[in-house]
Design a protein around this motif. Structure first.
Motif, PDB file in Angstrom:
ATOM      1  N   ILE A 183       0.817  -1.428   0.153  1.00 47.67           N
ATOM      2  CA  ILE A 183       0.079  -0.299   0.079  1.00 47.67           C
ATOM      3  C   ILE A 183       0.771   1.484   0.116  1.00 47.67           C
ATOM      4  O   ILE A 183       2.085   1.321   0.648  1.00 47.67           O
ATOM      5  N   SER A 184       1.204   2.515  -0.838  1.00 41.49           N
ATOM      6  CA  SER A 184       1.718   3.017  -1.371  1.00 41.49           C
ATOM      7  C   SER A 184       0.848   4.635  -1.296  1.00 41.49           C
ATOM      8  O   SER A 184      -0.461   4.271  -1.758  1.00 41.49           O
ATOM      9  N   ALA A 185       1.692   5.376  -0.444  1.00 41.88           N
ATOM     10  CA  ALA A 185       0.485   6.561  -0.171  1.00 41.88           C
ATOM     11  C   ALA A 185       1.822   8.126  -0.384  1.00 41.88           C
ATOM     12  O   ALA A 185       2.263   8.011   0.414  1.00 41.88           O
ATOM     13  N   ILE A 186       0.948   8.644  -1.181  1.00 40.64           N
ATOM     14  CA  ILE A 186       1.774   9.947  -1.132  1.00 40.64           C
ATOM     15  C   ILE A 186       1.245  11.040  -0.550  1.00 40.64           C
ATOM     16  O   ILE A 186       0.397  10.930   0.203  1.00 40.64           O
ATOM     17  N   GLY A 187       2.019  11.552   0.423  1.00 39.12           N
ATOM     18  CA  GLY A 187       1.722  12.882   1.313  1.00 39.12           C
ATOM     19  C   GLY A 187       3.075  12.812   2.287  1.00 39.12           C
ATOM     20  O   GLY A 187       4.491  13.090   1.719  1.00 39.12           O
ATOM     21  N   ASP A 188       2.988  13.693   3.387  1.00 42.17           N
ATOM     22  CA  ASP A 188       4.001  14.047   4.949  1.00 42.17           C
ATOM     23  C   ASP A 188       4.787  12.481   4.912  1.00 42.17           C
ATOM     24  O   ASP A 188       3.710  12.262   5.456  1.00 42.17           O
ATOM     25  N   GLN A 189       5.657  12.277   4.810  1.00 45.63           N
ATOM     26  CA  GLN A 189       6.670  11.459   4.940  1.00 45.63           C
ATOM     27  C   GLN A 189       6.443  10.416   6.906  1.00 45.63           C
ATOM     28  O   GLN A 189       5.873   9.834   7.266  1.00 45.63           O
ATOM     29  N   GLU A 190       6.881  12.006   7.593  1.00 44.41           N
ATOM     30  CA  GLU A 190       6.901  11.941   9.009  1.00 44.41           C
ATOM     31  C   GLU A 190       5.264  11.527   9.788  1.00 44.41           C
ATOM     32  O   GLU A 190       4.986  10.672  10.320  1.00 44.41           O
ATOM     33  N   ILE A 191       4.558  12.511   9.402  1.00 37.52           N
ATOM     34  CA  ILE A 191       2.574  12.143   9.684  1.00 37.52           C
ATOM     35  C   ILE A 191       2.413  11.023   9.907  1.00 37.52           C
ATOM     36  O   ILE A 191       1.504   9.939  10.616  1.00 37.52           O
ATOM     37  N   LEU A 192       2.166  10.685   8.591  1.00 41.00           N
ATOM     38  CA  LEU A 192       1.732   9.397   7.875  1.00 41.00           C
ATOM     39  C   LEU A 192       2.701   7.914   8.757  1.00 41.00           C
ATOM     40  O   LEU A 192       1.810   7.408   8.989  1.00 41.00           O
ATOM     41  N   GLU A 193       3.718   8.181   8.927  1.00 40.54           N
ATOM     42  CA  GLU A 193       4.898   7.351   9.509  1.00 40.54           C
ATOM     43  C   GLU A 193       4.187   6.965  11.022  1.00 40.54           C
ATOM     44  O   GLU A 193       3.835   6.323  11.698  1.00 40.54           O
TER      45      GLU A 193
END
Length: 228
Positions: A183-193
Protein backbone atom coordinates in the motif's frame (compact mmCIF):
# COMPACT_ATOMS: atom_id res chain seq x y z
CA UNK A 1 30.62 145.76 -49.90
CA UNK A 2 32.45 142.78 -51.35
CA UNK A 3 33.70 141.88 -47.88
CA UNK A 4 30.16 141.70 -46.59
CA UNK A 5 29.12 139.62 -49.56
CA UNK A 6 32.01 137.27 -48.92
CA UNK A 7 31.07 137.03 -45.27
CA UNK A 8 27.40 136.33 -46.12
CA UNK A 9 28.45 133.80 -48.69
CA UNK A 10 30.69 132.07 -46.21
CA UNK A 11 27.96 132.09 -43.56
CA UNK A 12 25.42 130.69 -46.01
CA UNK A 13 27.91 128.08 -47.11
CA UNK A 14 28.49 126.97 -43.53
CA UNK A 15 24.77 127.06 -42.81
CA UNK A 16 24.12 124.95 -45.89
CA UNK A 17 26.81 122.55 -44.85
CA UNK A 18 25.30 122.27 -41.36
CA UNK A 19 21.83 121.72 -42.77
CA UNK A 20 23.13 119.11 -45.17
CA UNK A 21 25.05 117.33 -42.39
CA UNK A 22 22.07 117.50 -40.06
CA UNK A 23 19.80 116.00 -42.74
CA UNK A 24 22.22 113.21 -43.53
CA UNK A 25 22.71 112.45 -39.84
CA UNK A 26 18.98 112.42 -39.20
CA UNK A 27 18.39 110.12 -42.19
CA UNK A 28 21.12 107.78 -41.04
CA UNK A 29 19.70 107.69 -37.50
CA UNK A 30 16.20 106.90 -38.76
CA UNK A 31 17.55 104.07 -40.87
CA UNK A 32 19.37 102.60 -37.87
CA UNK A 33 16.24 102.74 -35.77
CA UNK A 34 14.28 101.06 -38.53
CA UNK A 35 16.86 98.26 -38.78
CA UNK A 36 16.80 97.75 -35.02
CA UNK A 37 12.99 97.57 -35.07
CA UNK A 38 13.12 94.86 -37.70
CA UNK A 39 15.66 92.86 -35.74
CA UNK A 40 13.59 93.25 -32.58
CA UNK A 41 10.49 92.05 -34.38
CA UNK A 42 12.39 89.11 -35.81
CA UNK A 43 13.88 88.32 -32.40
CA UNK A 44 10.45 88.61 -30.77
CA UNK A 45 8.99 86.28 -33.40
CA UNK A 46 11.67 83.64 -32.84
CA UNK A 47 11.39 83.95 -29.08
CA UNK A 48 7.64 83.52 -29.28
CA UNK A 49 8.11 80.47 -31.51
CA UNK A 50 10.59 79.05 -29.01
CA UNK A 51 8.23 79.67 -26.10
CA UNK A 52 5.37 78.06 -28.02
CA UNK A 53 7.54 75.03 -28.81
CA UNK A 54 8.59 74.71 -25.16
CA UNK A 55 4.96 74.87 -24.07
CA UNK A 56 4.04 72.25 -26.68
CA UNK A 57 6.90 70.02 -25.56
CA UNK A 58 5.80 70.41 -21.96
CA UNK A 59 2.27 69.43 -22.93
CA UNK A 60 3.53 66.42 -24.91
CA UNK A 61 5.75 65.34 -22.01
CA UNK A 62 2.73 65.47 -19.73
CA UNK A 63 0.68 63.40 -22.17
CA UNK A 64 3.55 60.94 -22.53
CA UNK A 65 3.81 60.52 -18.76
CA UNK A 66 0.07 59.90 -18.57
CA UNK A 67 0.33 57.29 -21.31
CA UNK A 68 3.25 55.62 -19.51
CA UNK A 69 1.24 55.48 -16.30
CA UNK A 70 -1.70 53.97 -18.15
CA UNK A 71 0.59 51.41 -19.78
CA UNK A 72 2.11 50.52 -16.40
CA UNK A 73 -1.33 50.19 -14.87
CA UNK A 74 -2.47 47.98 -17.74
CA UNK A 75 0.67 45.84 -17.45
CA UNK A 76 0.09 45.49 -13.70
CA UNK A 77 -3.53 44.50 -14.27
CA UNK A 78 -2.42 41.96 -16.86
CA UNK A 79 0.23 40.64 -14.48
CA UNK A 80 -2.32 40.35 -11.67
CA UNK A 81 -4.71 38.65 -14.07
CA UNK A 82 -1.94 36.28 -15.16
CA UNK A 83 -1.13 35.49 -11.51
CA UNK A 84 -4.79 34.82 -10.77
CA UNK A 85 -5.08 32.67 -13.87
CA UNK A 86 -1.94 30.78 -12.90
CA UNK A 87 -3.35 30.20 -9.40
CA UNK A 88 -6.57 28.87 -10.92
CA UNK A 89 -4.64 26.61 -13.29
CA UNK A 90 -2.48 25.33 -10.42
CA UNK A 91 -5.56 24.70 -8.28
CA UNK A 92 -7.27 22.87 -11.14
CA UNK A 93 -4.13 20.81 -11.76
CA UNK A 94 -3.85 19.87 -8.06
CA UNK A 95 -7.50 18.86 -7.94
CA UNK A 96 -7.07 16.75 -11.08
CA UNK A 97 -4.09 15.03 -9.46
CA UNK A 98 -6.13 14.29 -6.36
CA UNK A 99 -9.07 12.95 -8.34
CA UNK A 100 -6.82 10.87 -10.58
CA UNK A 101 -7.36 12.75 -13.81
CA UNK A 102 -3.62 13.56 -13.86
CA UNK A 103 -0.62 11.54 -12.68
CA UNK A 104 0.89 12.49 -9.35
CA UNK A 105 4.45 12.16 -8.00
CA UNK A 106 5.75 12.79 -4.51
CA UNK A 107 7.29 11.45 -1.33
CA UNK A 108 5.43 9.16 1.00
CA UNK A 109 5.44 5.73 2.59
CA UNK A 110 4.94 2.12 1.50
CA UNK A 111 3.30 -0.36 3.86
CA UNK A 112 3.58 -4.04 2.98
CA UNK A 113 1.04 -6.52 4.37
CA UNK A 114 1.95 -10.22 4.21
CA UNK A 115 0.21 -13.37 5.27
CA UNK A 116 1.79 -14.93 8.33
CA UNK A 117 4.82 -17.03 7.41
CA UNK A 118 3.96 -19.58 10.14
CA UNK A 119 0.51 -21.04 10.68
CA UNK A 120 0.05 -23.46 13.58
CA UNK A 121 -1.56 -26.71 12.49
CA UNK A 122 -4.24 -26.49 15.13
CA UNK A 123 -5.40 -23.04 13.93
CA UNK A 124 -7.41 -22.14 10.88
CA UNK A 125 -5.33 -20.56 8.07
CA UNK A 126 -7.95 -17.89 7.58
CA UNK A 127 -6.77 -16.30 10.85
CA UNK A 128 -3.28 -15.72 9.40
CA UNK A 129 -3.93 -14.14 6.05
CA UNK A 130 -4.60 -10.57 4.92
CA UNK A 131 -8.28 -9.73 4.48
CA UNK A 132 -9.96 -6.82 2.81
CA UNK A 133 -10.78 -5.25 6.20
CA UNK A 134 -7.06 -5.02 6.97
CA UNK A 135 -6.51 -3.12 3.75
CA UNK A 136 -9.56 -0.90 4.40
CA UNK A 137 -8.35 0.06 7.86
CA UNK A 138 -4.85 0.84 6.60
CA UNK A 139 -6.12 2.91 3.69
CA UNK A 140 -8.56 4.83 5.90
CA UNK A 141 -5.82 5.64 8.40
CA UNK A 142 -3.54 6.92 5.64
CA UNK A 143 -6.30 9.13 4.23
CA UNK A 144 -7.00 10.47 7.73
CA UNK A 145 -3.31 11.32 8.07
CA UNK A 146 -3.44 13.46 4.93
CA UNK A 147 -2.43 11.09 2.16
CA UNK A 148 -2.99 12.73 -1.23
CA UNK A 149 -3.07 9.51 -3.24
CA UNK A 150 -2.97 5.78 -2.44
CA UNK A 151 -2.26 2.71 -4.54
CA UNK A 152 -2.46 -1.00 -3.85
CA UNK A 153 0.15 -3.08 -5.66
CA UNK A 154 0.57 -0.17 -8.06
CA UNK A 155 -3.16 0.22 -8.76
CA UNK A 156 -4.35 3.62 -7.67
CA UNK A 157 -7.51 3.71 -5.60
CA UNK A 158 -10.06 6.48 -5.15
CA UNK A 159 -12.62 7.53 -2.58
CA UNK A 160 -15.25 5.40 -4.31
CA UNK A 161 -13.00 2.39 -4.97
CA UNK A 162 -14.32 -1.06 -4.04
CA UNK A 163 -12.05 -3.48 -2.19
CA UNK A 164 -13.19 -7.02 -1.37
CA UNK A 165 -11.87 -10.49 -0.72
CA UNK A 166 -12.31 -13.13 -3.40
CA UNK A 167 -10.94 -16.35 -2.02
CA UNK A 168 -7.17 -16.04 -1.45
CA UNK A 169 -6.92 -12.75 -3.36
CA UNK A 170 -8.17 -9.20 -2.86
CA UNK A 171 -10.12 -7.46 -5.60
CA UNK A 172 -9.59 -3.72 -6.13
CA UNK A 173 -12.19 -2.24 -8.46
CA UNK A 174 -12.51 -5.63 -10.13
CA UNK A 175 -8.78 -6.35 -10.43
CA UNK A 176 -7.50 -9.28 -8.37
CA UNK A 177 -4.30 -8.89 -6.34
CA UNK A 178 -2.56 -11.71 -4.46
CA UNK A 179 -0.58 -11.17 -1.27
CA UNK A 180 1.70 -9.53 -0.36
CA UNK A 181 -0.11 -6.19 -0.61
CA UNK A 182 1.99 -3.07 -0.97
CA UNK A 183 0.00 0.00 0.00
CA UNK A 184 1.73 3.14 -1.25
CA UNK A 185 0.69 6.58 -0.03
CA UNK A 186 1.88 10.01 -1.22
CA UNK A 187 2.01 12.64 1.52
CA UNK A 188 4.08 13.91 4.43
CA UNK A 189 6.32 10.98 5.35
CA UNK A 190 6.65 11.84 9.02
CA UNK A 191 2.95 12.36 9.60
CA UNK A 192 1.97 9.21 7.72
CA UNK A 193 4.50 7.08 9.57
CA UNK A 194 3.58 8.43 12.99
CA UNK A 195 -0.13 8.01 12.30
CA UNK A 196 0.00 4.31 11.44
CA UNK A 197 2.42 3.61 14.31
CA UNK A 198 0.24 5.11 17.04
CA UNK A 199 -0.22 2.96 20.10
CA UNK A 200 -3.21 0.66 19.58
CA UNK A 201 -3.32 1.97 16.05
CA UNK A 202 -3.43 0.29 12.68
CA UNK A 203 -0.11 -1.53 12.80
CA UNK A 204 -0.75 -2.82 16.33
CA UNK A 205 -4.12 -4.16 15.12
CA UNK A 206 -2.52 -5.84 12.09
CA UNK A 207 0.15 -7.49 14.22
CA UNK A 208 -2.50 -8.76 16.65
CA UNK A 209 -4.24 -10.32 13.63
CA UNK A 210 -1.01 -12.17 12.76
CA UNK A 211 -0.26 -9.97 9.73
CA UNK A 212 3.38 -9.30 8.93
CA UNK A 213 3.82 -5.53 8.44
CA UNK A 214 6.74 -3.47 7.19
CA UNK A 215 6.79 0.27 6.51
CA UNK A 216 9.30 2.21 4.45
CA UNK A 217 9.71 5.86 3.56
CA UNK A 218 9.80 6.55 -0.17
CA UNK A 219 11.35 9.67 -1.69
CA UNK A 220 9.63 9.31 -5.05
CA UNK A 221 6.29 7.57 -5.53
CA UNK A 222 4.55 7.88 -8.89
CA UNK A 223 0.93 7.10 -9.58
CA UNK A 224 -0.61 7.22 -13.03
CA UNK A 225 -3.83 8.89 -14.09
CA UNK A 226 -7.12 7.06 -14.14
CA UNK A 227 -8.23 5.71 -17.49
CA UNK A 228 -11.09 7.95 -18.59
Amino acid sequence: MKSKQLIFAFVFMILGFLLTFSYQHTKSTVEIVQVNDQEWERDYYYRKQLIDMEEKNKQLRGELNNIRQEVQQTEQELANGADQLKDLVDTKSNLQKLTGELPIVGEGVSITLKDASYIPTEDHANQYIVHDRHIHETVNELYSAGAKAIAINGQRIYRDSYISCIGPVVSVDGTAHPAPFVISAIGDQEILEVSVNLKNGVIDMLVQDNIEVTIEKEANIEMFAKDM
